[in-house]
Design a protein around this motif. Sequence first.
Motif, short mmCIF file in Angstrom:
data_model
loop_
_atom_site.label_atom_id
_atom_site.label_comp_id
_atom_site.label_asym_id
_atom_site.label_seq_id
_atom_site.Cartn_x
_atom_site.Cartn_y
_atom_site.Cartn_z
N LEU A 1 26.64 6.81 -17.46
CA LEU A 1 25.21 6.68 -17.75
C LEU A 1 24.61 5.50 -16.98
O LEU A 1 23.52 5.61 -16.40
CB LEU A 1 24.99 6.52 -19.25
N GLN A 2 25.33 4.41 -16.94
CA GLN A 2 24.86 3.25 -16.18
C GLN A 2 24.81 3.55 -14.68
O GLN A 2 23.92 3.09 -13.96
CB GLN A 2 25.73 2.03 -16.46
N THR A 3 25.77 4.36 -14.21
CA THR A 3 25.74 4.80 -12.81
C THR A 3 24.47 5.58 -12.52
O THR A 3 23.82 5.39 -11.48
CB THR A 3 26.97 5.66 -12.50
N ALA A 4 24.09 6.47 -13.44
CA ALA A 4 22.87 7.26 -13.28
C ALA A 4 21.64 6.36 -13.29
O ALA A 4 20.71 6.57 -12.49
CB ALA A 4 22.78 8.31 -14.38
N ILE A 5 21.62 5.38 -14.15
CA ILE A 5 20.47 4.47 -14.23
C ILE A 5 20.33 3.68 -12.93
O ILE A 5 19.23 3.55 -12.38
CB ILE A 5 20.63 3.52 -15.44
N LYS A 6 21.44 3.18 -12.41
CA LYS A 6 21.40 2.44 -11.14
C LYS A 6 20.94 3.33 -10.00
O LYS A 6 20.16 2.92 -9.13
CB LYS A 6 22.79 1.86 -10.84
N LEU A 7 21.41 4.58 -10.01
CA LEU A 7 21.01 5.52 -8.96
C LEU A 7 19.51 5.83 -9.05
O LEU A 7 18.82 5.92 -8.03
CB LEU A 7 21.82 6.80 -9.09
N LEU B 1 18.23 14.54 -30.00
CA LEU B 1 18.18 13.40 -29.09
C LEU B 1 16.73 12.99 -28.85
O LEU B 1 15.84 13.85 -28.79
CB LEU B 1 18.87 13.74 -27.77
N PRO B 2 16.48 11.70 -28.68
CA PRO B 2 15.10 11.19 -28.69
C PRO B 2 14.35 11.35 -27.37
O PRO B 2 13.86 10.37 -26.80
CB PRO B 2 15.30 9.72 -29.03
N GLY B 3 14.25 12.57 -26.86
CA GLY B 3 13.55 12.76 -25.60
C GLY B 3 13.68 14.18 -25.09
O GLY B 3 14.25 15.05 -25.76
N ALA C 1 27.51 10.71 -29.04
CA ALA C 1 27.49 9.36 -29.63
C ALA C 1 26.90 8.34 -28.65
O ALA C 1 26.07 7.50 -29.02
CB ALA C 1 28.90 8.94 -30.05
N VAL C 2 27.32 8.43 -27.39
CA VAL C 2 26.80 7.50 -26.37
C VAL C 2 25.30 7.74 -26.15
O VAL C 2 24.51 6.78 -26.10
CB VAL C 2 27.56 7.66 -25.04
N LEU C 3 24.90 9.00 -26.03
CA LEU C 3 23.50 9.29 -25.78
C LEU C 3 22.61 8.87 -26.95
O LEU C 3 21.52 8.31 -26.74
CB LEU C 3 23.32 10.79 -25.50
N GLU C 4 23.07 9.10 -28.16
CA GLU C 4 22.29 8.69 -29.33
C GLU C 4 22.11 7.18 -29.37
O GLU C 4 21.05 6.67 -29.77
CB GLU C 4 22.98 9.18 -30.61
N ARG C 5 23.10 6.47 -28.91
CA ARG C 5 23.06 5.00 -28.94
C ARG C 5 22.28 4.42 -27.75
O ARG C 5 21.52 3.46 -27.91
CB ARG C 5 24.49 4.46 -28.93
N THR D 1 35.72 9.86 -22.86
CA THR D 1 35.81 8.65 -23.67
C THR D 1 34.43 7.99 -23.67
O THR D 1 33.69 8.09 -22.68
CB THR D 1 36.84 7.65 -23.12
N GLU D 2 34.10 7.32 -24.75
CA GLU D 2 32.79 6.69 -24.83
C GLU D 2 32.62 5.63 -23.75
O GLU D 2 31.53 5.48 -23.19
CB GLU D 2 32.56 6.10 -26.22
#
Length: 257
Positions: free
Chosen positions: A191-197, A50-52, A216-220, A183-184
């Motif tokens: 993930l969007q919830t975490a970003i907003k938080l 993963l890129p990080g 798959a979601v994290l890679e994308r 599910t993706e």
Amino acid sequence: MRFALIIAVLCSLAGVAQATPADKSHKAYLTLIIDDLGQNLPRDRRVLALPGPVTAAIMPDTPHAAEFAREAHRAGKIVILHMPMDPATGPFAWHPELPVEELGKRLDAAFKAVPYTAGVNNHMGSRMTAEPGAMAWLMGELQRRHKFFVDSRTSAKTVAAAEAQKINLAHVSRDVFLDDERTEAAITTQLQTAIKLAHKQGSAVMIGHPYPQTLAVLERELPKLKAQGVEWIDLKLMISVRSNRAMAGHGKDGVYR
């Protein structure tokens, strides 16, 4: 000439203002922990790719625990012990009825099974993390060993982070589980919830698992974080950012409830 000098000084001061760290209230930091590692090397290696700065939480009772811990360490990732706690079972698992001597033996054995650990988070543990005595002992033991703690918050009754805070042990608490629903679409929403938080409170700690859908979601999506105004930082830096204070979802005025 004098006018040009004044302009140059003003430009220089503007540059200094930009280089100075901005108001931290406008920062949005994320950190990512992947749990349950050590079971499947090809799958787990996707986590390292993963890129990080992903943190590898490795279970001691898995067939590849030591080997994967060495690989993660070589890859420059933070390794933590994913310590089994009741209702988890197995030879390392902590249970409320065990005497402290046995808890200590199991912790020692778990650390030996997973080398290069910088800290601990709980695997399961809804019953165990609600035990003030055991959690107080654990935090003291981690402080003695110079390791930090991550409260996975698998139960609203957890007192683990509160006990860490009492002795000023380096720690953080989880904010968002990414993949309770595998599910993706659901993982992307989390993930969007975490970003907003992260934007709302300045930081967010995410925990996920090495499921194909999660990876798959994290890679994308992770390469897009910067464009969303989010900085992905490693777990040690997140501990520093939070300075052992509870977030609003975990307590009040920085103190755990």
